[in-house]
Design an enzyme around this catalytic site. Structure first.
Site, PDB file in Angstrom:
ATOM      1  N   GLY A  46     -11.339  10.050  57.433  1.00 17.08           N
ATOM      2  CA  GLY A  46     -11.492  11.689  57.055  1.00 17.08           C
ATOM      3  C   GLY A  46     -12.493  12.165  56.327  1.00 17.08           C
ATOM      4  N   GLN A  51     -19.882  16.829  53.700  1.00 14.77           N
ATOM      5  CA  GLN A  51     -19.912  15.118  53.695  1.00 14.77           C
ATOM      6  C   GLN A  51     -21.040  15.194  55.094  1.00 14.77           C
ATOM      7  OE1 GLN A  51     -16.081  12.847  54.339  1.00 14.77           O
ATOM      8  NE2 GLN A  51     -17.848  11.167  53.350  1.00 14.77           N
ATOM      9  N   CYS A  99     -15.916   5.021  51.321  1.00 12.81           N
ATOM     10  CA  CYS A  99     -16.364   6.065  51.335  1.00 12.81           C
ATOM     11  C   CYS A  99     -17.795   6.207  52.267  1.00 12.81           C
ATOM     12  CB  CYS A  99     -16.732   7.194  50.690  1.00 12.81           C
ATOM     13  SG  CYS A  99     -17.386   8.831  50.701  1.00 12.81           S
ATOM     14  N   LEU A 100     -17.609   7.297  53.426  1.00 13.91           N
ATOM     15  CA  LEU A 100     -18.692   7.621  54.480  1.00 13.91           C
ATOM     16  C   LEU A 100     -20.513   8.385  53.488  1.00 13.91           C
ATOM     17  CD1 LEU A 100     -16.912   8.547  57.351  1.00 13.91           C
ATOM     18  CD2 LEU A 100     -16.984   6.619  57.383  1.00 13.91           C
ATOM     19  N   HIS A 141      -8.953  11.603  48.199  1.00 12.50           N
ATOM     20  CA  HIS A 141      -9.905  11.212  48.546  1.00 12.50           C
ATOM     21  C   HIS A 141     -10.831  12.609  49.350  1.00 12.50           C
ATOM     22  CE1 HIS A 141     -13.666   8.668  49.080  1.00 12.50           C
ATOM     23  NE2 HIS A 141     -13.767   9.308  50.028  1.00 12.50           N
ATOM     24  N   GLU A 142     -10.104  13.103  50.420  1.00  8.08           N
ATOM     25  CA  GLU A 142     -10.861  14.291  51.135  1.00  8.08           C
ATOM     26  C   GLU A 142     -10.869  15.994  50.114  1.00  8.08           C
ATOM     27  OE1 GLU A 142     -13.053  13.531  53.740  1.00  8.08           O
ATOM     28  OE2 GLU A 142     -11.688  11.203  53.521  1.00  8.08           O
ATOM     29  N   HIS A 145     -13.916  15.413  47.838  1.00  6.58           N
ATOM     30  CA  HIS A 145     -14.997  15.935  47.890  1.00  6.58           C
ATOM     31  C   HIS A 145     -15.372  17.669  47.930  1.00  6.58           C
ATOM     32  CE1 HIS A 145     -16.828  13.171  49.814  1.00  6.58           C
ATOM     33  NE2 HIS A 145     -15.562  12.189  50.299  1.00  6.58           N
TER      34      HIS A 145
END
Length: 188
Positions: A46, A51, A99-100, A141-142, A145
């Protein structure tokens, strides 16, 4: 299409609520195509627009379901409904995530087991996703963000302290830091 730099914890766009998308235009279409390419290059399951430095309520996702069916999509202006998480400590083997925007690390985090996400897709059509397990974790999670929340913000006290130590060691937590998949080596 292009692989975009991914912002690292501390960049202001990651810590502020994103704005709704008012119109799906060519700029939004290009952004979403770039987000898919960036998510795939990272690789990730995702990616939220904040991000990649864009404060809009958009995220892409890509996963394989329990029947080995691939699912890939985008949700614009999502709404999230979820069952309450089961109380207790998360299982580090079953409930860890990464997480990226806090790359290279994983921590256990309790999430709701089932969610329903609604929004619109790239064509402006309504989307409704009803998922559980790992797929529900991705959606939560997304979605976080888009509200300016990183998963490390939700960690238990000991894991949160560990994440802060990692951040200090790597000199993260300040504006302007990013990494580009396929270009930067982020090994600790």
């Amino acid at each position: 299409m292009a692989v975009l730099p991914i912002r690292i914890m501390g960049d202001p766009v990651l810590h502020a609520p994103a704005d709704p998308v008012s119109e799906i235009n060519d700029d939004i279409r290009i952004l979403i195509a770039d987000m898919y390419e960036t998510m795939d290059a990272a690789p990730g399951v995702g990616l939220a627009a904040p991000q990649v430095g864009v404060g809009l309520r958009i995220y892409t996702y890509s996963y394989v379901d329990d029947d080995d069916q691939p699912w890939r999509g985008v949700i614009i202006n999502p709404q999230l409904l979820m069952t309450p998480p089961v109380p207790g400590e998360p299982d580090p083997d079953e409930e860890s995530e990464g997480c990226l925007s806090f790359p290279g690390e994983r921590f256990p985090l309790r999430r709701a087991d089932r969610v329903v996400v609604t929004g619109i897709d790239l064509d402006g059509d309504e989307v409704r996703i009803d998922v559980d397990g790992w797929r529900a974790r991705i959606m939560q999670h997304e979605f976080d963000h888009l509200d300016g929340i990183l998963y490390i913000d939700r960690l238990g006290e000991n894991d949160w302290r560990t994440a802060q130590k990692i951040s200090r060691k790597r000199r993260w937590g300040v504006p302007g830091l990013s990494w580009t998949p396929g270009v930067d080596n982020l090994e600790g």
